[in-house]
Design a protein around this motif. Sequence first.
Motif, mmCIF file in Angstrom:
data_model
loop_
_atom_site.group_PDB
_atom_site.id
_atom_site.type_symbol
_atom_site.label_atom_id
_atom_site.label_comp_id
_atom_site.label_asym_id
_atom_site.label_seq_id
_atom_site.Cartn_x
_atom_site.Cartn_y
_atom_site.Cartn_z
ATOM 1 N N THR A 60 1.314 -1.510 0.081
ATOM 2 C CA THR A 60 0.139 0.102 -0.007
ATOM 3 C C THR A 60 0.297 1.274 -0.250
ATOM 4 N N ARG A 61 2.117 1.138 0.240
ATOM 5 C CA ARG A 61 3.091 2.568 0.124
ATOM 6 C C ARG A 61 4.397 2.169 -0.945
ATOM 7 N N LEU A 62 4.936 2.399 -1.766
ATOM 8 C CA LEU A 62 5.801 2.382 -2.293
ATOM 9 C C LEU A 62 7.257 3.548 -1.762
ATOM 10 N N VAL A 63 7.882 3.815 -1.276
ATOM 11 C CA VAL A 63 9.336 3.846 -1.418
ATOM 12 C C VAL A 63 10.320 4.506 -1.836
ATOM 13 N N ILE A 64 10.787 5.233 -3.034
ATOM 14 C CA ILE A 64 11.604 5.391 -4.547
ATOM 15 C C ILE A 64 12.395 6.050 -3.743
ATOM 16 N N GLY A 65 13.594 6.003 -3.469
ATOM 17 C CA GLY A 65 14.764 5.739 -2.865
ATOM 18 C C GLY A 65 15.912 5.824 -4.001
ATOM 19 N N PHE A 66 17.160 6.800 -3.787
ATOM 20 C CA PHE A 66 17.388 7.316 -2.998
ATOM 21 C C PHE A 66 17.838 9.047 -3.142
ATOM 22 N N PHE A 67 17.228 9.890 -2.028
ATOM 23 C CA PHE A 67 18.022 11.032 -3.087
ATOM 24 C C PHE A 67 19.345 11.394 -2.296
ATOM 25 N N ASP A 68 20.297 12.093 -2.444
ATOM 26 C CA ASP A 68 21.318 12.724 -2.087
ATOM 27 C C ASP A 68 20.222 14.043 -0.654
ATOM 28 N N PRO A 69 21.073 13.603 0.200
ATOM 29 C CA PRO A 69 20.861 14.925 1.133
ATOM 30 C C PRO A 69 21.599 16.539 0.649
ATOM 31 N N THR A 70 22.620 16.096 0.085
ATOM 32 C CA THR A 70 22.737 17.576 -0.632
ATOM 33 C C THR A 70 22.107 18.064 -1.984
ATOM 34 N N MET A 71 21.252 17.618 -2.156
ATOM 35 C CA MET A 71 20.435 17.988 -3.532
ATOM 36 C C MET A 71 20.368 19.222 -3.668
ATOM 37 N N THR A 72 20.085 19.802 -4.875
ATOM 38 C CA THR A 72 19.525 21.373 -4.940
ATOM 39 C C THR A 72 18.168 20.935 -5.551
ATOM 40 N N TYR A 73 16.924 21.767 -5.376
ATOM 41 C CA TYR A 73 15.943 21.477 -6.692
ATOM 42 C C TYR A 73 15.678 23.117 -6.336
ATOM 43 N N ILE A 74 15.155 23.104 -7.583
ATOM 44 C CA ILE A 74 14.148 24.218 -7.536
ATOM 45 C C ILE A 74 12.356 23.860 -7.795
ATOM 46 N N LYS A 75 11.764 25.219 -6.696
ATOM 47 C CA LYS A 75 10.072 24.552 -6.709
ATOM 48 C C LYS A 75 9.836 24.751 -8.783
ATOM 49 N N GLY A 76 9.068 23.786 -8.743
ATOM 50 C CA GLY A 76 8.412 24.467 -10.484
ATOM 51 C C GLY A 76 9.701 23.802 -11.126
ATOM 52 N N SER A 77 10.630 23.985 -10.853
ATOM 53 C CA SER A 77 11.525 23.594 -12.454
ATOM 54 C C SER A 77 11.206 22.050 -13.007
ATOM 55 N N ASN A 78 10.790 21.242 -12.111
ATOM 56 C CA ASN A 78 10.152 19.617 -12.776
ATOM 57 C C ASN A 78 11.247 19.131 -13.707
ATOM 58 N N THR A 79 12.600 19.426 -12.976
ATOM 59 C CA THR A 79 13.889 18.003 -12.995
ATOM 60 C C THR A 79 14.475 17.487 -12.457
ATOM 61 N N LEU A 80 15.290 16.760 -12.057
ATOM 62 C CA LEU A 80 15.456 15.713 -11.577
ATOM 63 C C LEU A 80 16.947 15.977 -11.237
ATOM 64 N N SER A 81 17.670 16.498 -11.644
ATOM 65 C CA SER A 81 19.432 16.859 -12.479
ATOM 66 C C SER A 81 20.294 17.063 -11.177
ATOM 67 N N GLY A 82 19.768 17.657 -10.389
ATOM 68 C CA GLY A 82 19.994 18.094 -8.727
ATOM 69 C C GLY A 82 20.521 16.893 -7.832
ATOM 70 N N VAL A 83 19.343 15.405 -7.875
ATOM 71 C CA VAL A 83 19.174 15.424 -6.883
ATOM 72 C C VAL A 83 19.453 14.086 -6.782
ATOM 73 N N GLY A 84 20.096 13.534 -7.310
ATOM 74 C CA GLY A 84 21.201 11.866 -7.019
ATOM 75 C C GLY A 84 20.422 10.843 -7.232
ATOM 76 N N LEU A 85 19.196 11.014 -7.649
ATOM 77 C CA LEU A 85 18.614 10.019 -8.115
ATOM 78 C C LEU A 85 19.191 8.666 -9.365
#
Length: 482
Positions: A60-85
């Motif tokens: 009933t739950r899916l956990v998507i991993g993993f994201f880098d705790p030193t990531m950057t993401y600008i709200k509305g930018s709609n890209t995963l380029s700087g998140v470490g996935l």
Amino acid sequence: VAVAVAVAIACFACAAGVSAQDPPKFVAGYILMSAARNGEAVGLKELDMLAQNAATLPVTRLVIGFFDPTMTYIKGSNTLSGVGLNASTTGDYGFAQVKQSISTLQEGGVEVFLSLGGWNYNCFPYIYMRYSVGGYGKHTPNYWKIDQFGGGDMNNCNETNQYCYVCEPPSEGTTLNDFAIFPEVPFSDVWSEAVQFVESGAKGNQTPHWHADMSPGMQWTDPKTGISVTIPGNDAYLKQHRDPYGDFVDLASDLGCDGVDLDYEEFWHADYFKFGQGPWWLPQTVYKYTAIAKTLMLHIQSKNPSMKLSTAASAVGGWGTSWWGGNLKGTWYFTNLWYPSVIKFMTEGMNAGGINVMTYDLSDNPEFHECPEAGICSLSQQVQFYMKTYSTAGIKANVGYEIGTPAYPSPEHDPSHQLPLSPTELKSIITQSQPQSTGGFFWEMFKPSNSSQVSPTECAQSICNVLLPGNSRCSGTIPNVN
């Protein structure tokens, strides 16, 4: 502290158990988006396969991993380029595809969380080698790595061999750029508010000490040895003056997620900043973990008030007895003792995602006193023991399972003391431990298993039948992407 601990146990023991404030029951599975099978990157394909079968998945739950705790993401930018996935390296780096899969999963009755951390994004190779693996003498469970790759001398563990491959073995093909730490963010008003919260409630045998000089991407000189190393992680958030924890909540919101998951496993931090002469205490790590969790809480409250927050917790994290180093023993015990509102946020009310205990990667090696007590050595016995420590501490926690061959102890170096999830052990855990929890989770949705081990589908169905009896979902299967 000992008196406080004894009083706390007496008070919290009566509070443990099921109450009307318990969150809905859940069956969760993690998915590793950077996974490669037979040399092919398959994370996006596996996520899509789960989405297409959402209505019948035994979770009933899916956990998507993993994201880098030193990531950057600008709200509305709609890209995963700087998140470490690391799911894709082109275009929007998989953002649109991940968002569509999340929406489809939710339409099929599966809630979706993003997970921040994971082992590689918690591992500081130099410190972990010198103060965790090599910090307690040569007769310790992982010192063989220093013997094998450093000739028994920690000074031979360096950048060229990833500090004797203490974070990942050579077979994983990692580089030092694949590791990170959870950063302190003193220029963030929200982090500063969390720090003030921690400092005002500090009850440990040390006051909080912060270490903003240990910034990812920067050179740092160890004052204990004079050795200079580069702090692991991406320094983009520093250059852009961004708060990665706020960016993470923004990303989860833009993807339409139900919650976020804090997977904090900085063993190195506890061993480096420990207090005492042995047994030791780890107040600085309790303070840091609490500051991170509180920062996420504050961002959730201001950006997306209905978002849930969960945490992955160490098997020994709820155990308040003497700590002899090498793990995060007592971290959640003391967080609950000193900062109960943080634990309550994750266990009660609309934001409760759960305290999810990693009751796996355990060993029964008597040489290193791996069994928590005499006669408590099998996987199911240890799971029951560790879950009871959380209950005794008054922490509502959920049971964790691992599919396939465990990561610890090393399957190459010490396979005889591994405790994989066999059908017999699963049956015991499901009978003895799972009924006391409102949730169960497993690592990982597509992790391979052999004929003597439980498959992901078998594990999910077993948890589901205990927590959600009669639900048609419990007879569903996890699809084979091949």
